[in-house]
Design a protein around this motif. Structure first.
Motif, mmCIF file in Angstrom:
data_model
loop_
_atom_site.group_PDB
_atom_site.id
_atom_site.type_symbol
_atom_site.label_atom_id
_atom_site.label_comp_id
_atom_site.label_asym_id
_atom_site.label_seq_id
_atom_site.Cartn_x
_atom_site.Cartn_y
_atom_site.Cartn_z
ATOM 1 N N GLU A 46 -0.459 -13.461 36.534
ATOM 2 C CA GLU A 46 0.498 -12.362 36.692
ATOM 3 C C GLU A 46 1.909 -12.809 36.314
ATOM 4 N N LYS A 47 2.239 -14.043 36.668
ATOM 5 C CA LYS A 47 3.563 -14.588 36.341
ATOM 6 C C LYS A 47 3.722 -14.694 34.815
ATOM 7 N N LYS A 50 4.148 -11.198 33.257
ATOM 8 C CA LYS A 50 5.500 -10.667 33.416
ATOM 9 C C LYS A 50 6.478 -11.382 32.483
ATOM 10 N N SER A 53 5.902 -10.078 29.013
ATOM 11 C CA SER A 53 6.383 -8.695 28.919
ATOM 12 C C SER A 53 7.892 -8.637 28.825
ATOM 13 N N GLU A 54 8.556 -9.502 29.576
ATOM 14 C CA GLU A 54 10.016 -9.544 29.524
ATOM 15 C C GLU A 54 10.484 -10.006 28.148
#
Length: 396
Positions: A46-47, A50, A53-54
């Motif tokens: 998940e990290k 993210k 995605s950033e």
């Protein structure tokens, strides 16, 4: 102490000169790999999701990318030129639909290809079949007749699938588009997912009254005989493609292809490797010793080969151009390699035996070699015993 952010280009695995397509492609790979729905309960995944995605949110936006290239991460810190509040990004305001349309289709059963389907003409599916040929037929080519089941347009409804006197209707579920749009909640808000319409299967039309002969399919299955031209030089397991002999197209699209796999039977004496043929040939002891002409079987028939005097068993010879033709150029052929095996005669007449013994005496007397060795060893042992007795008498 705040965690140091990784370089966005490093995160996506692209260089600073990467274009929009390269950036999007890199992000899609990472998003699919680390998405929480594909890695439930995995905090590290998940990290990374993210983080990727950033990076994509910045590098996919020409204005933000320019700011990042000039100021780095500082461009999106509080007070920086790209600051947007709440950590610098407002993901819910961004459009990830183009990326997650395919991504969520994979997760929720749509599949990326369904997103691009429409009710336009589509090529029909390919059909697979097989034919069996012998070794020589594969080398020189042949024609084989194949009987298969093929679909043809229904003559009753002329391929519409509708009962004569009726017609297809525009699909009410997709309004004739062949696709339906669903919205799903994701980590970044609502994402649109485009899928093939389940009502009309992407055709954009439905049939209210189906044709009684084809049951609404528009096609009738028939057994047909098709002649397959097997090219010279084809190898076991390779396929011949017959274009437009497959399943009928959809919405006026072309037929698919017929792919015929060629199965080659083993040969009694020949083996094949790529464009070369291998075999063995027996030669007599006399021919091996004195030399002479022998007959060798090839795919072109028997050929005469001159054996050199003193040829040893397992000698390999090459018959140039007697191998397999090239699939691309039939004028080019491989070679035929033959291993010569010296044959030992199993039955000899008394006269032949005497002559062979005489021959052996003249060429080394190998038949008496063991006897001579034993006699020589016996003389040596006798001499050793005599010497031992002398020494014993001297020191007793």
């Amino acid at each position: 102490m705040a965690e140091t952010k990784r370089d966005y280009y490093e995160v996506l695995g692209v260089d600073k000169n990467a274009d929009e397509n390269a950036i999007k492609k890199a992000y899609r790979v990472l998003a699919k790999k680390y998405h929480p729905d594909a890695n439930p309960g995995d905090a590290e995944a998940e990290k990374k999701f993210k983080e990727a995605s950033e990076a994509y949110a910045v590098l996919s936006d020409p204005q933000k990318k320019a700011q990042y290239d000039q100021f780095g991460h500082a461009a999106f810190e509080q007070g920086g030129p790209g600051w947007g509040g709440a950590g610098g990004f407002d993901f819910n305001s961004m459009d990830f639909g183009d990326i997650f349309g395919d991504l969520f289709s994979d997760f929720f059963g749509g599949g990326s290809r369904s997103r691009g389907r429409n009710n336009g003409p589509m090529k029909g599916a390919n059909i697979r079949a097989a034919v069996h040929v012998n070794f020589e037929e594969a080398i020189f080519g042949c024609e084989k007749e194949l009987e298969i089941t093929l679909k043809d347009e229904c003559q009753t409804c002329h391929g519409t699938g509708a009962k004569p006197g009726t017609s297809k209707e525009k699909c009410k579920k997709c309004d004739g588009k062949g696709q339906v749009i669903y919205t799903q909640q994701s980590l970044f808000g609502m994402v649109r997912n485009v899928q093939t319409c389940p009502e009309c299967q992407g055709a954009g039309e439905t049939i209210k009254e189906k044709c009684s002969d084809c049951h609404g399919t528009g096609y009738i299955a028939n057994r047909k005989k098709i002649v397959v031209s097997v090219p010279a030089g084809i190898d076991n397991g390779q396929s011949v493609r017959l274009r437009d002999k497959g399943e009928p197209g959809i919405n006026g699209g072309p037929r698919g292809d017929l792919l015929v796999q060629v199965m080659v039977k083993d040969h009694d004496i020949f083996q094949r490797q790529d464009m070369h043929i291998f075999s063995t040939a027996p030669i007599s002891y006399a021919t091996a010793a004195l030399g002479g002409d022998i007959l060798i079987d090839t795919v072109d028939g028997k050929v005469i080969y001159e054996v050199k005097p003193g040829t040893q068993t397992d000698t390999r010879i090459r018959l140039k151009g007697k191998g397999v033709p090239s699939l691309r150029n039939k004028d080019i052929r491989g070679d035929h390699y033959v291993t010569l095996i010296v044959q030992t005669p199993e039955k000899l007449s008394s006269e032949a035996k005497e002559l062979l013994k005489k021959f052996d005496e003249l060429t080394g007397d190998s038949l008496n070699a063991a006897k001579k060795y034993q006699e020589s060893k016996g003389e040596t042992d006798k001499a050793d015993k005599t010497e031992k007795k002398k020494k014993k008498g001297l020191f007793s």
